[in-house]
Design a protein around this motif. Structure first.
Motif: not given
Length: 101
Positions: A10, A18-19, A21-22, A48, A79, A82-83
């Motif tokens: 992330v 991120f968490e 949205n996850f 991350n 998601l 974020f990557y």
């Protein structure tokens, strides 16, 4: 059963978003045909870095049923931004280590 594995890197400073949205994305994947369960783990050494494990009834349920579905587009929108880099996804089968007598 197939175990999908993905190491997720992330972008720095985006872990909380991120968490969050996850959690939303979890509701999407858990409704898919062939889905069994999933887990998200946060790395202790690298703040991350995450490990996503998803159990599917088959690779086809993941690769076709999920990835070619409209729900995957929602997952992706929540998601994928974020990557960095984009994760490599691999599939595993369990090796039985004990014998039945």
């Amino acid at each position: 059963m197939i175990l999908e594995s993905a190491q997720l890197q992330v972008k720095p400073g985006m872990m909380n978003d991120f968490e969050s949205n996850f959690r939303k994305a979890s509701a999407i994947i858990s409704q898919m045909p062939g889905y069994i369960e999933h887990e998200l783990h946060k790395c202790v050494e690298h703040e991350n870095k995450y490990l996503l494990l998803v159990k599917w009834q088959s690779i086809t349920h993941h690769e076709v049923g999920f990835r070619q579905s409209p729900q995957y587009q929602e997952w992706k929108a929540l998601l994928h931004h974020f990557y960095d880099p984009f994760p490599e996804v691999e599939h595993y089968i369990q090796i039985r280590l004990t014998t039945d007598k």
